[in-house]
Design a protein around this motif. Structure first.
Motif, PDB file in Angstrom:
ATOM      1  N   GLY A 159      -5.973   5.559  -5.134  1.00  0.00           N
ATOM      2  CA  GLY A 159      -5.512   6.801  -4.990  1.00  0.00           C
ATOM      3  C   GLY A 159      -6.266   7.928  -5.678  1.00  0.00           C
ATOM      4  O   GLY A 159      -6.280   9.098  -5.155  1.00  0.00           O
ATOM      5  N   VAL A 160      -6.993   7.662  -6.660  1.00  0.00           N
ATOM      6  CA  VAL A 160      -7.948   8.776  -7.097  1.00  0.00           C
ATOM      7  C   VAL A 160      -9.351   8.789  -6.690  1.00  0.00           C
ATOM      8  O   VAL A 160     -10.294   9.309  -7.361  1.00  0.00           O
ATOM      9  N   GLY A 161      -9.545   7.981  -5.636  1.00  0.00           N
ATOM     10  CA  GLY A 161     -10.779   7.950  -5.051  1.00  0.00           C
ATOM     11  C   GLY A 161     -11.940   6.915  -5.449  1.00  0.00           C
ATOM     12  O   GLY A 161     -13.160   6.882  -4.827  1.00  0.00           O
ATOM     13  N   LEU A 183       9.512  16.970  -6.857  1.00  0.00           N
ATOM     14  CA  LEU A 183      10.880  16.954  -7.309  1.00  0.00           C
ATOM     15  C   LEU A 183      11.098  15.379  -8.105  1.00  0.00           C
ATOM     16  O   LEU A 183      11.894  15.274  -8.928  1.00  0.00           O
ATOM     17  N   THR A 184      10.770  14.408  -7.180  1.00  0.00           N
ATOM     18  CA  THR A 184      11.145  13.140  -7.793  1.00  0.00           C
ATOM     19  C   THR A 184      10.457  12.909  -8.971  1.00  0.00           C
ATOM     20  O   THR A 184      11.163  12.252 -10.175  1.00  0.00           O
ATOM     21  N   SER A 185       9.097  13.247  -9.361  1.00  0.00           N
ATOM     22  CA  SER A 185       8.383  13.250 -10.397  1.00  0.00           C
ATOM     23  C   SER A 185       9.067  13.743 -11.518  1.00  0.00           C
ATOM     24  O   SER A 185       8.969  13.361 -12.434  1.00  0.00           O
ATOM     25  N   GLU A 186       9.540  14.925 -11.074  1.00  0.00           N
ATOM     26  CA  GLU A 186      10.161  15.884 -12.295  1.00  0.00           C
ATOM     27  C   GLU A 186      11.229  15.219 -12.728  1.00  0.00           C
ATOM     28  O   GLU A 186      11.793  15.317 -14.151  1.00  0.00           O
ATOM     29  N   GLU A 187      12.110  14.478 -11.977  1.00  0.00           N
ATOM     30  CA  GLU A 187      13.432  13.787 -12.293  1.00  0.00           C
ATOM     31  C   GLU A 187      13.114  12.416 -13.107  1.00  0.00           C
ATOM     32  O   GLU A 187      14.120  12.163 -13.909  1.00  0.00           O
ATOM     33  N   LEU A 246       0.805  -1.097  -0.042  1.00  0.00           N
ATOM     34  CA  LEU A 246       0.056   0.010   0.187  1.00  0.00           C
ATOM     35  C   LEU A 246       0.809   1.308  -0.003  1.00  0.00           C
ATOM     36  O   LEU A 246       0.313   2.462   0.159  1.00  0.00           O
ATOM     37  N   GLY A 247       2.164   1.102  -0.067  1.00  0.00           N
ATOM     38  CA  GLY A 247       2.924   2.401  -0.031  1.00  0.00           C
ATOM     39  C   GLY A 247       2.780   3.263  -1.189  1.00  0.00           C
ATOM     40  O   GLY A 247       2.178   2.921  -2.252  1.00  0.00           O
ATOM     41  N   SER A 248       3.474   4.413  -1.061  1.00  0.00           N
ATOM     42  CA  SER A 248       3.222   5.371  -2.200  1.00  0.00           C
ATOM     43  C   SER A 248       4.482   5.118  -3.106  1.00  0.00           C
ATOM     44  O   SER A 248       5.294   4.427  -2.794  1.00  0.00           O
ATOM     45  N   GLY A 249       4.210   5.795  -4.519  1.00  0.00           N
ATOM     46  CA  GLY A 249       5.425   5.806  -5.212  1.00  0.00           C
ATOM     47  C   GLY A 249       5.036   4.524  -6.148  1.00  0.00           C
ATOM     48  O   GLY A 249       3.923   4.130  -6.260  1.00  0.00           O
ATOM     49  N   SER A 250       5.802   3.958  -6.539  1.00  0.00           N
ATOM     50  CA  SER A 250       5.978   2.582  -7.367  1.00  0.00           C
ATOM     51  C   SER A 250       5.545   1.371  -6.588  1.00  0.00           C
ATOM     52  O   SER A 250       6.436   1.084  -5.569  1.00  0.00           O
ATOM     53  N   THR A 251       4.206   0.955  -6.613  1.00  0.00           N
ATOM     54  CA  THR A 251       3.702  -0.143  -5.519  1.00  0.00           C
ATOM     55  C   THR A 251       4.856  -1.205  -5.719  1.00  0.00           C
ATOM     56  O   THR A 251       5.086  -2.044  -4.811  1.00  0.00           O
ATOM     57  N   PHE A 252       5.037  -1.684  -7.171  1.00  0.00           N
ATOM     58  CA  PHE A 252       5.737  -3.034  -7.245  1.00  0.00           C
ATOM     59  C   PHE A 252       7.196  -2.751  -6.700  1.00  0.00           C
ATOM     60  O   PHE A 252       7.466  -3.566  -5.926  1.00  0.00           O
ATOM     61  N   VAL A 303       0.371   9.494 -12.190  1.00  0.00           N
ATOM     62  CA  VAL A 303      -0.640   9.404 -11.568  1.00  0.00           C
ATOM     63  C   VAL A 303      -0.424  10.283 -10.073  1.00  0.00           C
ATOM     64  O   VAL A 303      -1.436  10.353  -9.493  1.00  0.00           O
ATOM     65  N   HIS A 304       0.510  10.917  -9.563  1.00  0.00           N
ATOM     66  CA  HIS A 304       0.806  11.773  -8.859  1.00  0.00           C
ATOM     67  C   HIS A 304       0.730  13.312  -9.180  1.00  0.00           C
ATOM     68  O   HIS A 304       0.968  13.751  -8.373  1.00  0.00           O
ATOM     69  N   ARG A 305       0.398  13.351 -10.502  1.00  0.00           N
ATOM     70  CA  ARG A 305       0.215  15.005 -10.948  1.00  0.00           C
ATOM     71  C   ARG A 305      -1.066  15.168 -11.304  1.00  0.00           C
ATOM     72  O   ARG A 305      -1.786  14.353 -12.107  1.00  0.00           O
ATOM     73  N   SER A 306      -1.754  16.138 -10.655  1.00  0.00           N
ATOM     74  CA  SER A 306      -3.156  16.611 -11.048  1.00  0.00           C
ATOM     75  C   SER A 306      -3.455  16.699 -12.714  1.00  0.00           C
ATOM     76  O   SER A 306      -4.597  16.020 -12.977  1.00  0.00           O
TER      77      SER A 306
END
Length: 984
Positions: free
Chosen positions: A495-497, A355-359, A173-179, A391-394
């Motif tokens: 995550g998106v409801g 920042l991580t997403s942008e990189e 259930l962690g954030s980021g890359s679940t796998f 999926v983490h950016r609106s």
């Protein structure tokens, strides 16, 4: 009856290898050698290794065994990871071979169920079972039987163990890359140990093998090792890439170009590939009303903004400076995988923030934007990496979720065998209702196709890649299996409801633990259909359904498999399942018991999980330990965590927790060992490790205090330590133990641990404060460590109250005032470069002086420091400021006139020196010091000269004039009178 020769029907070793290379895995399994090995596997018992000395197995060469094992392995991966769908007719024949054993046809279904049950039991590790509904699980078990137990190829053994590890890993259930992040929690330490041993045994067979090893290290949560191996592969390939900036536009309405992150990359050479590798899956368009489909880079000059100016080219490799961001050369497949591995490392080991997403995103975009041939599986993986970020950016969330849905649909469609309804003539359905079919113009109705549908229209055979192309880089990419992908999609929907979509996916996968977790996590929130309100009750009901028979069930019902029951999960109730435990226990029963224990706060369920797992499931003892901590039973909690680390010595989380409990119990030696093991089993350099290092320092410091107390007690009792005389091995070991208990050694170890923690978490002033305290207790004091700690504390807190005056005075005395200066030097003395005294002097002048506002004791230290280096004018100035601070005046005030009658002490409280005796004593002390400095050095200051006596008298009279009424009869008053008499 003897087994047929493996060379009959033309299926020799060479032909088998050709079939394997062509992706005809089922045909290899149907060969004479495949038939013989499958029958041998089925007839063997579940204990590994298989019986030796069987004549049939000796007739089959090692090469044929390996080829058949690889065929079974690849068929398993094709059917669960990459697709396309295996040939129905050939698959039925292979499954028939698995079911053929002495007996009639009616027993085959039972034999197949027994075989599946045997596979599940055989693949269970440390109390953790594989996902029970994996298709073709017998294929993987056969591959493991041939490649792992009887194989000699270490690389293939490693691959089998890696996929075994993936089969055992639960979704996270962690954030980021679940796998990627989900795999880092290790519940199967014995298998992980085998994988790590395999990584060490398998040598460097080239860049491709190195990349594969890097992906395995990522899976194991070892960032440092993954980066080392990946960098070695990059160097061997001569691949050059960099993450840099380029002027461009991101939105449709953007008028001015700004710097955009882009990955510039260039392969040394692009290997020639199969033309069929040109086919690749379809990617979704963004279709946003604001964002551009792709970044639009400036065309002027065709250079990046870093490349336009010579001074900005330093960060870009020479080979990449002339490359245009939107016209980059085609990359080779392995170099594309290196970029995706780099993105995976950043995603798995960095916080899930903007920042991580942008990189990370530019690495996936660089692979997707390649215009030439791209391998099917590599392109699929790149789409997956991009969707994980979006999926983490609106603005990109919709495309991210839908793209992941499309990738999952593609994989599910390509790995699901079609099920065609073929009722016999005049045969009714099982429920007694005749089958209804629809025909057109009198034609016979087509059979009903129950194959799942995809987001995009089904691709034609010419628009898809064959199995050998899809599997070409499967191990190098470390692609997730389909149920992991579907689980990740479920968490993305959650995550998106869209909890309903998530629960639906988990139900279809029959991941009942995840269904229960979804309900339980939503228990506190009510939605319109009431699912949130009774979510916890639904979760308990699902878990009890899996673990218990129905209430008041007959004993014969206890053997019924819950998967064979016809149950509507939405309608089951907790009270319906309080019967006896199911026998045998369902797959992954230990985990289910632990989840039920969490929901019902019942320790006996954790104990049952531990018992069922054969005392190998560490999470059961971890949960039991946490329960005892809630009950304030530290002894029981410690014992539980000791059992947990005994079976899982690779979990830094468990060692950390055991260390915390040992600290609280005062078992400092055990705590130090636990924290040391936590550090050695962790590869991360995050804040958690900073806490671990800090706790290790606390354990060593507590051991130091205990040892000092023990030695003091021995001295009081007249007990002397034995002399160090012997030199043999036993005595050397005793000397080492004695050295380890030496107070100075313990204090040094504590200091080093705190320093490491402070280095990792350099903005944590508390850890730096501990570094200062310990460094100042060493004899002689560790000047550099004290100074380093003070510098960081001042940097972080940036006020005078952050500095410990006693430590600063000790540092000044030990590092500066005790150092002799050259006698023949004239003027202001400058300490030698690189010396400790120079570093301390610079710290006082540049860091401490600007912070002083109200604490006069700091100016007193500055005065002594300036006198030492013969800066007499500065010493007089500091003494005056110390006096004014004590009197309550601002440091920038003019003359020697006092300001207000208040003073601020080290505790931050305002004290009136006309009323507070301690503040009055400080004023007198500073006045005495000022008079002494003026008397000794005033004449050496040109601006003062012979006027020093008048300035001194003015200062004394100012204090006496204000303090006469309050302090005339005190000892301090007499001291001031003496000063004044001496100035006449």
């Amino acid at each position: 009856m003897g087994l047929p020769s493996p060379t009959q029907n033309g299926h020799g070793s060479q032909l088998l290898q050709e079939l394997l290379d062509q992706g005809k895995y089922l045909e290899v399994l149907l060969s004479d050698a495949g038939n013989a090995l499958i029958q041998s596997y089925v007839n063997n018992n579940s204990q590994l290794p298989p019986p030796q000395g069987q004549e049939q197995e000796q007739e089959i060469s090692h090469q044929d065994r390996k080829t058949v094992g690889l065929a079974a392995f690849n068929a398993f991966l094709q059917g669960n990871v990459t697709g396309p769908v295996l040939d129905d007719g050939l698959l039925a024949k292979v499954e028939k071979v698995f079911g053929v054993i002495d007996g009639d046809e009616s027993s085959r279904d039972k034999i197949k169920r027994d075989l599946k049950r045997r596979c599940l039991t055989e693949l269970e590790v440390d109390g953790v079972g594989v996902y029970a509904h994996v298709p073709l699980l017998e294929f993987f078990s056969l591959a493991r039987y041939l490649l792992l137990v009887d194989g000699q190829d270490e690389k293939e053994k490693l691959r089998v163990n890696v996929w075994h590890y993936k089969l055992l890993t639960e979704p996270s259930l962690g954030s980021g890359s679940t796998f990627n992040k989900g795999l880092q929690w290790c519940e199967v330490p014995s298998l992980r140990g085998e994988i790590e041993k395999g990584l060490e045994v398998v040598g460097s067979g080239g860049p491709e093998e190195e990349i594969e090893k890097a992906m395995v290290w990522i899976m194991l949560g070892q960032e440092r090792k993954a980066r080392e191996v990946l960098e070695r592969a990059r160097r061997e390939r001569g691949f050059v890439y960099t993450l840099t900036g380029a002027l461009g536009k991101r939105t449709k309405f953007q008028e001015r170009s700004t710097s955009q992150l882009v990955v510039l990359a260039k392969s040394k050479s692009v290997e020639g590939g199969n033309d069929r590798g040109e086919v690749k899956p379809e990617g979704l368009k963004l279709n946003d009303d604001t964002l551009l489909e792709e970044l639009k880079f400036d065309k002027e000059g065709g250079e990046t903004d870093i490349g336009e100016r010579d001074e900005k080219k330093e960060g870009v490799p020479e080979e990449l400076r002339d490359i245009k961001p939107d016209e980059q050369p085609q990359l080779s497949p392995l170099d594309q995988i290196i970029l995706l591995a780099e993105a995976t490392i950043k995603d798995a080991f960095s916080p899930a923030d903007t920042l991580t997403s942008e990189e990370v995103l530019p690495f996936a975009v660089r692979v997707i934007s390649d215009q030439g041939k791209t391998n099917w599986q590599i392109y699929t993986h790149a789409l997956l990496v991009r969707s994980r970020i979006e999926v983490h950016r609106s603005r990109t969330m919709e495309r991210g979720v839908l793209q992941m849905q499309a990738v999952v649909d593609q994989v599910v469609v390509d790995t699901t065998q079609p099920e065609h309804a073929q009722p016999k003539e005049n045969e009714e359905a099982e429920n007694g209702v005749p089958e209804i079919t629809v025909s057109v113009d009198g034609e016979e109705a087509a059979p009903v196709d129950n194959k799942p549908k995809s987001f995009f229209p089904a691709a034609k055979p010419s628009e898809t890649a064959p199995p050998e192309v899809r599997l070409q880089y499967i191990h190098t990419l470390s692609s997730p299996p389909r149920w992991h992908l579907e689980s990740e999609l479920a968490y993305s929907w959650a995550g998106v409801g869209s909890l309903v979509s998530a629960v639906g996916i988990f139900k279809r996968l029959r991941l009942w633990a995840e269904v229960a977790l979804c309900y339980a996590s939503n228990a506190a929130r009510e939605d319109e259909d009431g699912r949130g309100k009774d979510g916890e009750a639904k979760a308990k009901a699902i878990l009890r359904w899996r673990l218990f028979n129905k209430t008041r069930s007959a004993p014969t019902d206890s053997e019924q498999d819950p998967d064979e029951e016809v149950v509507n999960v939405e309608n089951i109730k907790e009270t319906d399942y309080h019967g006896p435990e199911r026998q045998p226990a369902p797959p992954n029963a230990p985990r289910l018991w632990c989840l039920l224990g969490d929901l019902e706060n019942e320790p006996k369920y954790y104990e049952r999980a531990w018992e069922i797992s054969g005392q190998r499931y560490a999470r059961a003892q971890k949960s039991l330990g946490e329960y005892y901590l809630q009950q304030k039973d530290l002894i029981s909690a410690r014992d539980a965590y000791k059992k947990a680390v005994h079976v899982n010595r690779l979990s830094n989380e468990l060692w950390n927790r055991l260390g915390d409990i040992s600290l609280r119990l005062g078992e400092f030696s055990d705590a130090a060992e636990a924290f040391g093991r936590a550090i050695s089993s962790s590869d991360s350099n995050g804040g958690e490790d900073a806490r671990t290092w800090s706790n290790l320092g606390s354990a060593f410091y507590s051991l130091y205090l205990e040892r000092v107390k023990e030695l003091k007690q021995q001295k009081q009792n007249g007990v002397q330590e034995e002399p160090e005389a012997a030199q043999d091995d036993e005595d050397e070991e005793a000397l080492e133990q004695k050295k380890a208990k030496d107070p100075k050694t313990l204090l040094t170890q504590s200091l080093n641990a705190y320093k490491k923690g402070a280095t990792i978490s350099h903005d944590n002033w508390r850890i730096w404060d501990n570094v200062i305290t310990l460094a100042s207790r060493l004899r002689p004091i560790a000047v550099q460590e004290v100074l380093l700690g003070l510098q960081h504390v001042v940097r972080i807190k940036n006020n005078e109250d952050a500095i410990d005056i006693d430590v600063l005075r000790l540092l000044l005395n030990e590092a500066v005032l005790s150092v002799e200066k050259p006698a023949d030097s004239k003027g202001i003395y400058e300490p030698p470069r690189g010396s400790a005294e120079r570093a301390v002097v610079q710290f006082l002048e540049t860091s401490v002086v600007p912070l002083i506002t109200a604490r006069s004791e700091f100016w007193e230290l500055i005065t002594r420091e300036r006198v030492w280096k013969r800066d007499f004018a500065g010493a007089v100035d500091a003494a005056e400021k110390a006096w004014r601070a004590a009197m309550g005046g601002a440091s920038g005030g003019g003359g020697l006139l006092p300001g207000s009658n208040s003073s601020v002490g080290p505790d931050g409280k305002s004290r009136n020196w006309l009323e507070d005796k301690e503040a009055w004593a400080t004023v007198v002390e500073r006045t005495d010091e000022l008079v002494s400095v003026l008397e000794n050095y005033g004449e050496k200051v040109p601006e003062i000269g012979s006027k020093w006596k008048g300035k001194a008298r003015l200062a004394v009279r100012s204090v006496m004039g204000k303090g006469k009424e309050a302090w005339e009869d005190t000892e301090e008053w007499d001291r001031l009178k003496g000063l004044l008499d001496g100035l006449r």
